[in-house]
Each structure stands twice: as structure tokens, then as C-alpha cells.
Design a protein around this motif. Structure first.
Motif: not given
Length: 816
Positions: A81-86, A244-251
């Protein structure tokens, strides 16, 4: 040298975008830059896994073996999964890597192992480990591939016609077909599990052996796809634990939760819908190494999910835009490797993954909606060559949507390409397709058109026929001046001397040779199709197309509802311009003799007399200048081929499809460049080995009277009869669309194209100075996307010959 300042990114069009709180533009910019700077490589995973599976299924039915191998690949291949991708889903072990499909062809892969990284265009990095992997499996596949079977069954006449430079088989002789649009509505509304249950029920009810194999294969491939999806659930949870980034963790947690049940039931929301459309695209590419696996009318089949989520307060239009943009960007993570010889016909790492918006609905009303606008904005934010973005339009298309499309074209990205509903629909109806289905058409690849969810493989791009070479043979009594090969004589002698006494005799020679080589091309299509019916059996792709599930057949065995195919014919305007020069200068005005023309051509216009004749033929009428004299000769050339088509049948005629026939297309990708290399000087003044014309576009640099004259010429062609796609490519200078006044002129020009009956138009908006500098300093122009043919590519990825052909196109300005 001072480094060029890159084109500005992230300049949204839509009014709401500057107020976006829901969308992370910085993240999109990072992803866009990663895709722009990505490096092509070769991945051996799929090749190793399919070999492993095939070795364990020896003796079983081939379709079942393909299905089991597909499931085996999906269970064991690397996923990421790409680090930045949805959006997630990959076909190889890393970004922009090309998987290998040894079941289609293997010899060229082994031959080119040490050359992939040395190409002049479409360069691929390859590790020593991958070389060893591929060398290790080569012996298993040799003499057992699709290409091997095609070559075993190819008669000498076709081999010789290829040596002449008339026919080129390319992809259909060494790879899968692709060129397909699944029935997305079916997939979104049912999910894979329900289709599996349908297949199981049909399996229980049938006694037909072919159908039994088909339904078993559908079940195996769909179960394999569900395993693949669930693997991403596990991966997402693992990534979330270390994030560590909470937004990305939630995604990531959201992705993990979604994948637990994704496609086990109908799609639940817009986000899932985008992910499913993308996954089906990836899975089709993993099943077969064809290309042109397309998204169809995205704004039509996704609009209900969008409206539902908006009304329920779980989606904003900003968030929808972000999801679409991520989906678009992920299309640039895929790749396909072709033999170097075939790469010349298809340059720039193209996948032709067409996604279409706009146009009329099956009830005839215009279907433009909110997603039409959002997709244009997403393409603006993406600034990449994939997906191959196109738009349908008509006289009821909203003015602001058409202007928004014009703004995107003005950025120079080459998209969207524009399709005229009235002409395309009429062409499909003339083939016998009901109006309701014809109104639902979409682009399939470059400019090929067909009905999504109902068409079989390869609406166009079967055998390539070099019409420029056919003309050269007309001038030489059927004998190729390069190879000396002569398959047919026009005067009963085995030499290249022929002296036409009238234009009618020249025309008779053209029609005779055109039919001879078109007949050979249809025979070539059939040979490749018979082999593809086995080697390209695609149960996963087939189960999403009407009427495969009803009939229990794969697409290549007659399962599709509409089986419409076409060849790629290259150089009609070169032929028409040449015939016009012959008619005018030799027979009408008698300024030169036949012998003088042939002598000048054979000397490539060099020498005193040849140079004088060259000036005369260059000044003869040229297509693209609204000159009836030559325009109607080009029309004659089109008509001469159209008259042949009713006699041609496909391999699936009478075996299932409700309509099965040939039609015409001028979608020929970059083949007009390498085909030109096989053709000497031509009577229109073209020099030896230079490109032919592309599609129905005027020959490069010969349209001198502005863009309106071009469409006036094209309007005289039988556009609606070219029912698999009529390609017109035009280039404008950057300044010609600058400012509101010029943009409005361009919008008016697009509207005029509707009234003139232009099937399709696509645009480069870039000046020659920029292109020349990009050719000289490619490191400064990785962001320069150009319209190559029916697709876009990074300019710096193209071979020099293709770059030169783009530079040679007329740079249009508005005529005041």
C-alpha cells in the motif's frame, strides 16, 4: 544550463477547491511527484508463480489451468500500500514495475534481457536476480506459448507480407487482447460472492462441458480475487500498528476493515466503489497482458453512490475529489513491457486505460453530472498520462462543463480527448447495435468505441496494415523495392515496371492491392484469434460481460453480446495526397510523366530534376486545407476499404454473439512512425522513411490554412462509418488558448466540431520551442505530458522518432 522551472501544480479550477478542508493537497503533490519521477523495471514474480502453478496442473483443461494459476498468483504475489494513498492494489512487486507473462511469449524476453536498460525509449531496469529468474523458467514455456502457436500456423504469404513491411501483427501474436470494459454496474450492485453463487448454480444445471469448465473457472478466479483483497486487510492493520500519524493510522484501519468484506457483498459507499473499480482494473491486467483495460463511463455508474453518500452526510464533494484523484494517480503505478520492435508501435509506456465522462444516457438525455466536473478537476490535479481521460459531448452538454474541459486541455496535458455523441452513436447503430446500447458507448483504449459490459475483446488494433506501403507497391507492380518480394503482380509480369495510362488505372491498382492485403490481414487476425481463444482465455474478465454467464463461454469463444473488431490501417491521408498529386500533375495538367515521377521518388527527391518535381508535388493539394480536389480523394481511399468490410467475418460469427462483424478504425497509436520507416518516398512529396500520417489527421506540416480548414476537410470523410474510432490529432501553440477570449474561441471550435460531424478530436497545446528544448534537455521536462496518438505519455519517455513526429505537427493559431 539553467534548470527549467517546472510547470505549476495544484492550481484547481473549481470554485469550491480553495476552501477545501477535507483534502490534503500536499499529499496529492507528493504522490504526483513520485509517479512523475518513477522508474520502470521488470518484475519476475508473476512469471515464477504461473510457472509453478502450470507445472502442478499438467494434463488439465487449459482454461482451468489459467484460472488456477490466476488464483495462485493472487495468493502469493507481493502486495503493498503506497504510504500516501487512499487507494490500494498492485500488479507487480513495486511501483511502475512490469510483470512478465510467459504463457504468451518468452523468446523475445530472454533475447532482450541484457538490453531492456539500453533502449532509446521505454527503458526498463532489470536486476541480475530477475534475469536469472526468467532464464530459469524459459525452457518450460518454449514452444508452448501463444506466439509459438501463431507462428506454427502462419502461412508463408503472411510472413512475406511482413517482410515487405505491409502487415504487422505485434501484440495480437505475442500478448493478450485486453481492450475491454466490464459491466461496472453489475460488479458494484452484486459483488463477487453473488456472482460466484450465480456461477455455482449454472454449473449445477448444465451438462455442457465447455460451460462446466467456464463456470468452474469463474468460481476459482473470483475466489482468488477475494483472497487477494483480504490480504490487504491484514497488511493495512499491520501498517496501522506502526503508524505514528493519527490521521494515516485511521485511514489504514478503515482500509483494513473495508477489505474484510469488500466484494463479499454489494458496494456500500462511494469510497468502496472507487476502490472496487480500481481493483477490477488491476485484476484484469494480472489475468492477461493485453492493454486497454478501461473504466468506461465512470461518472454514470458512480453517480448514485455519490448522491447517496452526500445525502447521508458521509461524503463531501471535496472528499470525493480527493478519492478520485488518488484513484487516478494510482493508475500511473502500473506498467507493461513489450518487445523493443513492437515498442516502436506503442511508445511511452502506454496502458490506454480509458476513463470517460459526459455524453448522453441510454434514454437520450444528456448525462453530465457532478462527477463529470470532479473528474476534470481530478485530472487537472493528477497531471499524468493515466488514466487515458476522455469526454463525450453533444449539443446539450452544459456550457460550463465544456469550458472546464477546455481549461484542462489548455494546461497542455493532452486531455480530455473529445468524442462527438451524434457521430459515434450513428456509427454503432449502423452496425445493428440497438440505439439504447449505442447511446451508452464509451472509449475502449485510445479512440476505439464500443458498448461497456457488452463488447468483446479488441474493438480495434488487430493486424496493422501499412497503407503507405501498399501505395508503394502500387507504384512498383506489387514488388517491394527494398526486399524484392512480390506476392501479386498488377501487369502479369514479375518485375516492378508499370506504366499507368490513366488515373482510373492507378485507382484500379490501389483497389486490387488493398483487397489482397486486407484479405491477408483478416486471415492473420483469424490465426491469432484461434490461438488467443486458448491462451487468452479470461474467465475473470469474461464473467463481467453480457452474455458470457448466460452462454457459459469465455469472450474469445463467443460469450460477448457484440463482437465487433477492426484492424489498424496506417496512412490514408498520405495515400490520398499522393493519388491527388498523381491525378493532377500527370493526368489532369500533364506537367510531369509517370517515368519522371518514379525517377524522382527512387532518388528520394535528390538531383536537379527530382528537386523540381519535388516542388511540384509538395505544392499539389493536401488534405487538411479544405480543398475538395484532394479531400474527396482521401474520402475515396476510406470508402475503398469500407466496401471490403461486409465480406469479412470474425472467428466468433454464429458462435454466440448477437452481432459479429468487422468495422473500420484509424486508431493506430505510434505505428505511423515505424511504418513510415518501411516506405520510400511517396508522390505527395514525403521523403523516404519519414512518418506516415496519424489516424485521419493531416500529414505533419501539410495543413496550412488553420484549424477550421482541418475540420472542414475531415468533415468530408465517412466518419460515422469508421465505427471503431476516427482519430484526429491537432496541435495548438500555448498562446493560442491563453486568456478568456482565446479560450472562448476554442470552446466555439469544439462546438463547431459537433456541427461538422467530427467523430473525435484531441489536442496538444505546446509550442515547438518547448518540445525542442525538452528533446535537448530531458532531465528538465519529466513533467511534460503530450498527446502522442490516442493516448498521452511523458514526452521524454518517447523515442526520438516519435518526438520528431510530434514536433512536425502543424502548430495552429487562430486565423483572424
Amino acid at each position: 544550463m539553467k534548470k527549467r522551472k517546472e510547470m505549476p501544480k495544484m492550481k484547481p479550477f473549481l470554485d469550491f477547491v480553495p476552501q477545501m478542508n477535507d483534502i490534503d493537497l500536499k499529499r496529492i503533490a507528493r504522490m504526483q511527484k513520485k509517479m512523475e519521477k518513477r522508474q520502470a523495471s521488470i518484475c519476475s514474480e508473476r512469471a515464477l508463480l504461473i510457472t509453478e502453478s502450470f507445472q502442478s496442473t499438467e494434463g488439465e483443461d487449459y482454461v482451468l489451468r489459467k484460472a488456477k494459476a490466476f488464483a495462485h498468483i493472487l495468493k502469493h504475489m507481493s502486495i503493498y500500500i503506497e504510504n500516501d494513498s487512499l487507494i490500494f492494489g498492485n500488479q507487480a512487486n513495486c511501483n511502475f514495475a512490469a510483470p512478465i507473462f510467459p504463457e504468451y511469449s518468452i523468446n523475445w524476453i530472454i533475447d532482450e534481457l541484457d538490453e531492456f536498460h539500453q533502449r532509446s525509449g521505454d527503458v526498463f531496469q532489470i536486476s541480475e536476480k530477475v534475469k536469472k529468474d526468467l532464464s530459469g523458467i524459459a525452457s518450460y514455456w518454449r514452444n508452448n506459448t501463444h506466439q509459438d502457436e501463431v507462428f506454427r500456423n502462419t502461412p508463408e504469404t503472411i510472413v512475406l507480407s511482413e517482410k515487405q513491411g505491409v502487415l504487422h501483427r505485434g501484440g495480437i501474436s505475442m500478448s493478450g487482447d485486453g481492450h475491454i470494459v466490464p459491466k461496472h454496474e453489475l460488479i458494484l450492485e452484486k459483488g463477487f460472492r453473488a456472482i460466484i453463487r450465480d456461477a455455482q448454480q449454472k454449473l449445477n444445471e448444465t451438462i455442457d462441458h465447455e460451460a462446466q469448465i467456464f463456470y468452474q473457472s469463474v468460481i476459482i478466479t473470483l475466489e482468488g480475487a477475494l483472497v487477494y483483497i483480504k490480504r490487504f486487510s491484514q497488511l493495512a492493520y499491520q501498517m496501522a500498528e506502526g503508524e505514528k500519524d493519527e490521521k494515516r493510522k485511521a485511514e489504514l484501519w478503515k482500509i483494513g476493515k473495508m477489505c474484510e468484506t469488500l466484494m463479499e457483498r454489494p458496494v456500500q459507499n462511494f469510497y468502496e466503489g472507487c476502490e472496487v473499480c480500481y481493483l477490477v482494473h488491476v485484476l484484469q491486467m494480472l489475468e492477461s497482458n493485453g492493454h486497454s483495460f478501461c473504466y468506461g463511463r465512470f461518472d454514470q455508474y458512480m453517480i448514485d453512490l455519490y448522491h447517496s453518500d452526500i445525502q447521508n452526510g458521509i461524503l463531501t464533494k471535496e472528499k470525493a475529489l480527493e478519492i478520485i484523484t488518488h484513484m487516478f494517480l494510482m493508475n500511473s503505478s502500473h506498467n507493461k513491457v513489450r518487445p523493443y520492435g513492437h515498442t516502436k508501435f506503442s511508445q511511452g509506456y502506454p496502458l490506454y486505460s480509458n476513463l470517460m465522462i459526459g455524453g448522453r444516457k441510454p434514454d437520450g438525455a444528456d448525462g453530465s453530472n457532478e462527477l463529470s466536473y470532479l473528474c476534470i478537476e481530478a485530472m487537472n490535479l493528477t497531471s499524468m498520462a493515466e488514466p487515458n481521460f476522455s469526454m463525450r459531448y453533444n449539443q446539450d452538454t452544459p456550457a460550463d462543463l465544456l469550458k472546464l474541459a477546455a481549461k484542462l486541455i489548455r494546461t497542455g496535458c493532452g486531455m480530455p480527448s473529445m468524442f462527438n455523441d451524434e457521430v459515434a452513436v450513428r456509427g454503432l447503430m449502423d452496425l445493428g447495435i440497438p440505439k439504447e446500447d449505442a447511446l451508452d458507448y464509451c472509449a475502449i483504449g485510445c479512440v476505439e468505441t464500443g458498448v461497456p459490459g457488452k463488447y468483446g475483446h479488441r474493438a480495434t488494433g488487430m493486424t496493422y496494415v501499412n497503407w503507405g506501403k501498399v501505395l508503394e507497391l502500387v507504384l512498383n507492380n506489387g514488388k517491394d523495392p527494398n526486399s524484392g518480394i512480390q506476392l501479386i503482380s498488377l501487369n502479369g509480369r514479375n518485375d516492378n515496371e508499370i506504366n499507368y495510362e490513366s488515373y482510373d488505372e492507378v485507382w484500379d491498382g490501389w483497389e486490387k492491392l488493398l483487397k489482397y492485403y486486407s484479405d491477408l490481414a483478416v486471415e492473420c487476425d483469424a490465426i491469432c484469434d484461434r490461438s488467443l481463444a486458448k491462451h487468452d482465455a479470461s474467465p475473470f474478465a469474461s464473467c463481467f460481460i453480457d452474455n458470457c454467464m448466460e452462454l457459459g463461454k469465455t469472450l474469445k469463444n463467443g460469450g460477448c453480446k457484440y463482437d465487433v473488431i477492426s484492424q489498424s490501417n496506417i496512412g490514408p491521408c498520405v495515400v490520398g495526397n499522393s493519388l491527388a498529386a498523381i491525378k493532377k500533375l500527370i493526368f489532369d495538367e500533364q506537367k510531369i510523366t509517370w517515368e519522371q515521377l518514379l525517377s524522382a521518388i527512387n532518388n528520394n527527391w535528390q538531383g536537379r530534376e527530382a528537386s523540381y518535381i519535388h516542388k511540384l508535388v509538395k505544392n499539389a493539394p493536401k488534405f487538411g486545407n479544405d480543398d475538395d480536389y484532394v479531400d474527396y480523394i482521401v474520402k475515396d481511399v476510406f470508402d475503398s476499404y469500407l466496401r471490403l468490410l461486409p465480406a469479412y467475418k470474425t472467428e466468433r460469427m454464429g458462435r454466440g454473439p448477437e452481432i459479429s462483424c468487422y468495422t473500420m478504425s484509424t486508431s493506430n497509436i505510434t505505428s505511423y512512425v515505424p511504418n513510415g520507416l518501411d516506405v520510400g518516398s511517396t508522390p505527395d512529396g514525403r521523403t523516404a522513411k519519414s512518418p506516415l500520417n496519424e489516424g485521419c489527421s493531416p500529414t505533419q506540416g501539410t495543413d496550412m490554412r488553420g484549424p477550421t480548414a482541418v475540420i472542414n476537410s475531415v468533415a468530408k470523410l465517412p466518419n460515422s462509418k469508421v465505427a471503431a474510432g476516427q482519430l484526429l490529432n491537432m496541435r495548438f501553440s500555448s498562446g493560442s488558448l491563453a486568456g478568456d477570449e482565446n479560450l472562448n474561441k476554442f470552446v466555439n471550435f469544439l462546438q463547431a466540431c459537433i456541427l461538422k460531424g467530427i467523430y473525435h478530436n484531441q489536442f496538444n497545446v505546446v509550442d515547438s520551442k518547448t518540445l525542442l528544448d525538452a528533446k535537448e534537455h530531458p532531465e528538465n521536462y519529466t513533467d511534460l505530458i503530450v498527446r502522442v496518438a490516442g493516448y498521452c505519455a511523458q514526452f521524454v519517455a518517447l523515442m526520438p522518432e516519435a518526438q520528431n513526429a510530434i514536433i512536425a505537427r502543424t502548430e495552429n493559431e487562430w486565423c483572424m
